[in-house]
Design a protein around this motif. Structure first.
Motif, PDB file in Angstrom:
ATOM      1  N   SER A 336       0.797  -1.234   0.000  1.00 22.88           N
ATOM      2  CA  SER A 336       0.000   0.000   0.000  1.00 22.88           C
ATOM      3  C   SER A 336       0.823   1.274   0.000  1.00 22.88           C
ATOM      4  O   SER A 336       0.352   2.311  -0.469  1.00 22.88           O
ATOM      5  N   ALA A 337       2.056   1.251   0.510  1.00 23.22           N
ATOM      6  CA  ALA A 337       2.830   2.491   0.613  1.00 23.22           C
ATOM      7  C   ALA A 337       3.097   3.132  -0.740  1.00 23.22           C
ATOM      8  O   ALA A 337       3.220   4.356  -0.851  1.00 23.22           O
ATOM      9  N   LEU A 338       3.147   2.339  -1.800  1.00 20.41           N
ATOM     10  CA  LEU A 338       3.614   2.825  -3.096  1.00 20.41           C
ATOM     11  C   LEU A 338       2.631   3.722  -3.832  1.00 20.41           C
ATOM     12  O   LEU A 338       3.044   4.524  -4.677  1.00 20.41           O
ATOM     13  N   PHE A 339       1.359   3.625  -3.547  1.00 21.66           N
ATOM     14  CA  PHE A 339       0.344   4.206  -4.420  1.00 21.66           C
ATOM     15  C   PHE A 339      -0.374   5.381  -3.758  1.00 21.66           C
ATOM     16  O   PHE A 339      -0.728   5.331  -2.580  1.00 21.66           O
ATOM     17  N   SER A 340      -0.610   6.403  -4.556  1.00 24.87           N
ATOM     18  CA  SER A 340      -1.353   7.557  -4.062  1.00 24.87           C
ATOM     19  C   SER A 340      -2.841   7.228  -3.994  1.00 24.87           C
ATOM     20  O   SER A 340      -3.329   6.356  -4.733  1.00 24.87           O
ATOM     21  N   PRO A 341      -3.598   7.911  -3.140  1.00 21.74           N
ATOM     22  CA  PRO A 341      -5.046   7.670  -3.089  1.00 21.74           C
ATOM     23  C   PRO A 341      -5.736   7.923  -4.427  1.00 21.74           C
ATOM     24  O   PRO A 341      -6.804   7.357  -4.693  1.00 21.74           O
ATOM     25  N   GLY A 342      -5.147   8.753  -5.293  1.00 26.32           N
ATOM     26  CA  GLY A 342      -5.753   9.043  -6.588  1.00 26.32           C
ATOM     27  C   GLY A 342      -5.296   8.138  -7.718  1.00 26.32           C
ATOM     28  O   GLY A 342      -5.674   8.371  -8.869  1.00 26.32           O
ATOM     29  N   ASN A 343      -4.523   7.080  -7.416  1.00 26.37           N
ATOM     30  CA  ASN A 343      -4.070   6.181  -8.472  1.00 26.37           C
ATOM     31  C   ASN A 343      -5.263   5.585  -9.215  1.00 26.37           C
ATOM     32  O   ASN A 343      -6.198   5.088  -8.588  1.00 26.37           O
ATOM     33  N   PRO A 344      -5.247   5.629 -10.562  1.00 26.54           N
ATOM     34  CA  PRO A 344      -6.439   5.189 -11.310  1.00 26.54           C
ATOM     35  C   PRO A 344      -6.694   3.682 -11.271  1.00 26.54           C
ATOM     36  O   PRO A 344      -7.795   3.254 -11.605  1.00 26.54           O
ATOM     37  N   TYR A 345      -5.709   2.907 -10.845  1.00 29.72           N
ATOM     38  CA  TYR A 345      -5.901   1.451 -10.795  1.00 29.72           C
ATOM     39  C   TYR A 345      -6.042   0.944  -9.366  1.00 29.72           C
ATOM     40  O   TYR A 345      -6.941   0.166  -9.055  1.00 29.72           O
ATOM     41  N   GLY A 347      -6.000   3.096  -6.486  1.00 31.95           N
ATOM     42  CA  GLY A 347      -6.390   4.142  -5.554  1.00 31.95           C
ATOM     43  C   GLY A 347      -7.775   3.951  -4.969  1.00 31.95           C
ATOM     44  O   GLY A 347      -8.458   2.941  -5.212  1.00 31.95           O
ATOM     45  N   ILE A 348      -8.232   4.957  -4.221  1.00 31.62           N
ATOM     46  CA  ILE A 348      -9.525   4.872  -3.543  1.00 31.62           C
ATOM     47  C   ILE A 348     -10.654   4.559  -4.519  1.00 31.62           C
ATOM     48  O   ILE A 348     -11.514   3.717  -4.253  1.00 31.62           O
ATOM     49  N   ASP A 349     -10.654   5.229  -5.660  1.00 33.94           N
ATOM     50  CA  ASP A 349     -11.676   4.991  -6.676  1.00 33.94           C
ATOM     51  C   ASP A 349     -11.098   4.253  -7.879  1.00 33.94           C
ATOM     52  O   ASP A 349     -11.617   4.357  -8.984  1.00 33.94           O
ATOM     53  N   GLY A 350     -10.015   3.513  -7.661  1.00 32.86           N
ATOM     54  CA  GLY A 350      -9.348   2.812  -8.748  1.00 32.86           C
ATOM     55  C   GLY A 350     -10.205   1.738  -9.376  1.00 32.86           C
ATOM     56  O   GLY A 350     -11.181   1.249  -8.790  1.00 32.86           O
ATOM     57  N   SER A 351      -9.825   1.334 -10.570  1.00 31.30           N
ATOM     58  CA  SER A 351     -10.625   0.371 -11.326  1.00 31.30           C
ATOM     59  C   SER A 351     -10.447  -1.066 -10.848  1.00 31.30           C
ATOM     60  O   SER A 351     -11.236  -1.936 -11.207  1.00 31.30           O
ATOM     61  N   PHE A 352      -9.416  -1.318 -10.032  1.00 26.81           N
ATOM     62  CA  PHE A 352      -9.200  -2.679  -9.532  1.00 26.81           C
ATOM     63  C   PHE A 352      -9.285  -2.686  -8.017  1.00 26.81           C
ATOM     64  O   PHE A 352      -8.743  -1.811  -7.346  1.00 26.81           O
ATOM     65  N   VAL A 353      -9.961  -3.690  -7.490  1.00 26.90           N
ATOM     66  CA  VAL A 353     -10.092  -3.854  -6.047  1.00 26.90           C
ATOM     67  C   VAL A 353      -9.713  -5.283  -5.677  1.00 26.90           C
ATOM     68  O   VAL A 353     -10.235  -6.241  -6.250  1.00 26.90           O
TER      69      VAL A 353
END
Length: 406
Positions: A336-345, A347-353
């Protein structure tokens, strides 16, 4: 991770016992997976090797990117319908060819991803560093970017040679070179930097230096018993979900290599280490102790994500609260440390969960907003946890990178 593989009834009892041993050993190897059995993959291109690994000794980084892109485009088994986006997230890249002021950068950083992952793991950090005047590059380890079976092609020498070659290319461009890595990639760059004093420092994220098992030495034996430890549904466009036994040996080699390098002498240049106390892949406390004694520069920093302060008196260690119920976060994961909350994949609203997270006793909610996030395997009554794939303290991490590198 999807538990969709069932061990065949024909497997002998002794083989099942070995498989159980392999599960214990190899759980440390892929952060997005829980290894479930000795796996027999279906007849699918994902589990059939490409003819070879792509070349990695080009004369320039631009040529390396172009040739690697062509290779991955030809041999990748695509997971999504958006091939162009998926391709872009699985090939090397660089940001910051010129600084925001229009000058040529004088400082460069080479990032190396983890086992089964992709160069895109460092997109967010690279973008921030490029804005701060760095030439930031993220390379592709041989065997990645195409299909899980290809991790059985390279030898450990391919990995170390690929890293060394990319370092040399970067050294031609800038006056000061730093190396960064995630998990297995952190092992590779630490081994290189420890033996090459011209490297200015290290940026390490969940470094795989201290695995969460002491049985890793058995992996070279296991590779002779079967080809696959686990074959899972491949639904993540930037991370393999399946694990070959040959890949486990490559990780084992990276561990022994970095331990030899650090045991020989402490690392006396600046280093950043970022670690979740709840990392399900590694031994966080052992890595903390390794930092205290093995990374001696006063400018080095250890970022410790936990719900309590780090068990250390070292003033270089900074603790950040990982229990954030107002954000439905119980603790931090391996990645989790690597990615910003706004990452499109991721992130919080990213396309992958990451939905399946080692929980079987609670029903998964249909509404994504009701998911809690955590490291793999964390459970709490009444809460369904998916994997945390972004860092709520991402801006603070970038600030710490700036402090360490300055």
């Amino acid at each position: 991770m999807r538990h969709n593989q069932t061990t065949s009834d024909e497997i002998k009892d002794w083989r099942r016992a070995i498989a159980r041993t392999a599960r214990t050993i190899l759980t440390v190897l892929i952060p997005t997976a829980v290894l479930t059995s000795c796996a027999f993959p279906p007849e699918n291109e994902l589990y059939q090797q490409s003819p070879d690994i792509p070349p990695y000794t080009q004369e320039s980084f631009a040529e390396y990117v172009a040739q690697t892109r062509d290779w991955v485009a030809e041999h990748r088994v695509f997971i999504t319908d958006d091939h162009e986006t998926e391709l872009a997230r699985n090939i090397p890249f660089e940001l910051g060819r010129t600084t925001p002021d229009g000058d040529a950068p004088k400082r460069g950083v080479l990032f190396v991803h983890g086992l089964g992952a992709s160069p895109w793991y460092f997109h967010d950090i690279s973008a921030e560093m490029a804005q701060n005047g760095w030439l930031a590059r993220s390379m592709l380890l041989p065997g990645h970017g195409t299909r899980p079976a290809d991790l059985s092609i390279p030898n450990y020498a391919d990995w170390t040679a690929a890293v060394a070659h990319q370092v040399k290319l970067l050294e031609r461009e800038v006056d000061e070179v730093w190396l960064g890595g995630f998990s297995t990639g952190a092992n590779l760059v630490t081994s290189y930097a420890a033996r090459n004093p011209e490297i200015s420092g290290l940026l390490l994220f969940s470094p795989g230096i201290e695995p969460g098992t002491n049985l890793l030495f058995l992996t070279p034996v296991i590779q002779h018993l079967w080809d696959w430890v686990d074959a899972d549904a491949e639904d993540n466009a930037i991370n393999y979900q399946s694990l070959s036994t040959k890949a486990s040996v490559l990780y084992y080699r990276s561990v022994t290599d970095v331990e030899d390098a650090l045991d020989n002498a402490p690392f006396e240049r600046p280093a950043l280490v970022s670690m979740s106390a709840d990392d399900s892949v590694l031994d966080p406390l052992a890595i903390l102790r390794r930092f205290e004694t093995g990374f001696t520069h006063p400018a080095s920093r250890f970022v410790w994500y936990d719900d309590t302060s780090a068990p250390s008196d070292d003033p270089r260690i900074k603790s950040l609260n990982s229990n954030l119920p107002d954000q439905q976060i119980s603790n931090f994961s391996h990645l989790s440390a690597l990615f910003s909350p706004g990452n499109p994949y991721y992130g919080i609203d990213g396309s992958f969960v990451f939905i399946e997270n080692g929980q079987e006793e609670i029903e998964r909610p249909d509404d994504r907003a009701k998911l809690w996030r955590s490291a793999w395997g964390y459970t709490e009554p009444g809460k369904y946890h998916g994997r945390l794939t972004w860092n709520p303290y991402f801006d603070a991490l970038i600030a710490t990178i700036n402090d360490v590198t300055n």
